[in-house]
Design a protein around this motif. Structure first.
Motif, PDB file in Angstrom:
ATOM      1  N   ILE A 129      -1.736  -2.655 -12.270  1.00  0.00           N
ATOM      2  CA  ILE A 129      -2.064  -1.882 -11.078  1.00  0.00           C
ATOM      3  C   ILE A 129      -0.803  -1.267 -10.471  1.00  0.00           C
ATOM      4  O   ILE A 129      -0.769  -0.082 -10.138  1.00  0.00           O
ATOM      5  N   ALA A 130       0.244  -2.084 -10.319  1.00  0.00           N
ATOM      6  CA  ALA A 130       1.489  -1.566  -9.738  1.00  0.00           C
ATOM      7  C   ALA A 130       2.096  -0.444 -10.588  1.00  0.00           C
ATOM      8  O   ALA A 130       2.500   0.586 -10.041  1.00  0.00           O
ATOM      9  N   ALA A 148       0.012   2.610  -9.931  1.00  0.00           N
ATOM     10  CA  ALA A 148       0.292   3.153  -8.597  1.00  0.00           C
ATOM     11  C   ALA A 148       1.611   3.915  -8.598  1.00  0.00           C
ATOM     12  O   ALA A 148       1.735   4.985  -7.981  1.00  0.00           O
ATOM     13  N   LYS A 149       2.597   3.369  -9.296  1.00  0.00           N
ATOM     14  CA  LYS A 149       3.900   4.035  -9.396  1.00  0.00           C
ATOM     15  C   LYS A 149       3.759   5.414 -10.028  1.00  0.00           C
ATOM     16  O   LYS A 149       4.321   6.404  -9.535  1.00  0.00           O
ATOM     17  N   ILE A 180       1.139   7.336 -10.099  1.00  0.00           N
ATOM     18  CA  ILE A 180       0.420   8.239  -9.185  1.00  0.00           C
ATOM     19  C   ILE A 180       1.368   8.754  -8.097  1.00  0.00           C
ATOM     20  O   ILE A 180       1.350   9.934  -7.743  1.00  0.00           O
ATOM     21  N   ILE A 181       2.207   7.853  -7.564  1.00  0.00           N
ATOM     22  CA  ILE A 181       3.170   8.257  -6.543  1.00  0.00           C
ATOM     23  C   ILE A 181       4.147   9.290  -7.100  1.00  0.00           C
ATOM     24  O   ILE A 181       4.456  10.296  -6.453  1.00  0.00           O
ATOM     25  N   THR A 237       7.756   2.803  -0.947  1.00  0.00           N
ATOM     26  CA  THR A 237       6.506   3.567  -0.927  1.00  0.00           C
ATOM     27  C   THR A 237       5.365   2.746  -1.512  1.00  0.00           C
ATOM     28  O   THR A 237       4.245   2.751  -0.983  1.00  0.00           O
ATOM     29  N   ILE A 238       5.635   2.044  -2.611  1.00  0.00           N
ATOM     30  CA  ILE A 238       4.608   1.195  -3.214  1.00  0.00           C
ATOM     31  C   ILE A 238       4.164   0.114  -2.233  1.00  0.00           C
ATOM     32  O   ILE A 238       2.976  -0.183  -2.100  1.00  0.00           O
ATOM     33  N   LYS A 290       2.333   2.195   1.023  1.00  0.00           N
ATOM     34  CA  LYS A 290       1.267   3.180   0.879  1.00  0.00           C
ATOM     35  C   LYS A 290       0.187   2.812  -0.132  1.00  0.00           C
ATOM     36  O   LYS A 290      -0.828   3.491  -0.217  1.00  0.00           O
ATOM     37  N   VAL A 291       0.408   1.757  -0.896  1.00  0.00           N
ATOM     38  CA  VAL A 291      -0.596   1.361  -1.884  1.00  0.00           C
ATOM     39  C   VAL A 291      -1.524   0.343  -1.250  1.00  0.00           C
ATOM     40  O   VAL A 291      -1.088  -0.717  -0.789  1.00  0.00           O
ATOM     41  N   LYS A 292      -2.812   0.657  -1.224  1.00  0.00           N
ATOM     42  CA  LYS A 292      -3.799  -0.248  -0.637  1.00  0.00           C
ATOM     43  C   LYS A 292      -4.850  -0.573  -1.692  1.00  0.00           C
ATOM     44  O   LYS A 292      -5.301   0.297  -2.439  1.00  0.00           O
ATOM     45  N   PHE A 293      -5.222  -1.829  -1.759  1.00  0.00           N
ATOM     46  CA  PHE A 293      -6.200  -2.296  -2.725  1.00  0.00           C
ATOM     47  C   PHE A 293      -7.508  -2.647  -2.017  1.00  0.00           C
ATOM     48  O   PHE A 293      -7.499  -3.426  -1.061  1.00  0.00           O
TER      49      PHE A 293
END
Length: 247
Positions: free
Chosen positions: A27-28, A31-32, A34-35, A234-235, A238-241
């Motif tokens: 997931i991380a 997310a990275k 996508i950012i 930022t991770i 701004k990353v919400k699960f």
């Protein structure tokens, strides 16, 4: 028909993909990605940069863009469209341009802030647990009775004995903070009196002080530091699960 991935008896579907991503700790990284996609969205590459990136990629993959049939087979094998491939090819260049655009103007100040930690030293060290022995070795070294390197080989109780006590070049963040502090205030060739560092009593001699330079390699390293700090923050922020973990 909903898309799915079958691997043997395992079927990954839109309904269970989040569970798979979480279990495989992906997931991380996702997310990275996508950012980063969002960060470089407005970055453009010149025709020359594009041509060079494509040439390097196709050489690395041993592909010939003039053989569209083989390229299409490769794309299908890797589940990519031609547009997605082009994005991947240019991604590295765009990231470097984004770093320079975002932090290039503040790099000089960041360098000056970090400079003392980036300087390198070459030094010699003798360490022992015996305070009396340390004092004796210090006097013998200062009086020139034996070379520092010979004393280190014979008496130092760490791995540095194999190199005659010589360590480095290393950045000043590598040694113990007290060792770094003492080396920063000494002169090359100066033998420093014994001091206690944890369980050891050490004798130091600075061999060489190497001042860091803001050259191209250092620029790249510091830009990467600023970029990675921003990315990690930022991770975190701004990353919400939105996912309910099964009990």
């Amino acid at each position: 028909m909903n898309p799915s991935l079958e691997v043997g008896s395992v079927v990954v579907t839109p309904e269970n993909i989040f569970s798979f991503l979480a279990e495989k700790q992906m997931i991380a990284p996702l997310a990275k990605e996508i950012i980063l996609d969002g960060a470089i969205e407005g970055i453009e590459c010149t025709a020359e940069e594009t041509a060079m990136a494509e040439q390097q990629f196709f050489m690395q993959m041993q592909l010939n863009p003039k053989e569209p049939e083989k390229l299409q087979v490769w794309l299908e094998k890797n589940y990519l469209t031609r547009e997605q491939l082009q994005n991947r090819i240019l991604r590295g260049i765009k990231l470097e341009k984004y770093k320079e655009k975002t932090w290039g103007t503040e790099l000089q100040n960041y360098y000056l802030k970090r400079k003392q930690q980036l300087d390198k030293v070459v030094y010699s060290l003798i360490r022992t647990r015996n305070a009396g022995e340390a004092q004796e070795l210090y006097f013998r070294a200062c009086e020139g009775e034996k070379e520092f390197a010979e004393l280190a080989r014979q008496h130092s109780q760490g791995a540095e004995a194999e190199t005659g006590g010589l360590i480095g070049p290393v950045e000043l963040t590598v040694p113990h903070p007290e060792i770094a502090r003492r080396l920063m205030t000494s002169q090359p060739g100066q033998i420093l009196p014994p001091c206690r560092i944890g369980e050891w009593i050490v004798i130091l001699r600075l061999e060489k002080y190497m001042t860091a330079q803001l050259d191209q390699n250092m620029r790249r390293r510091l830009l990467d530091e600023l970029f990675n700090t921003w990315l990690n923050e930022t991770i975190q922020t701004k990353v919400k699960f939105n996912f309910e973990i099964p009990q």
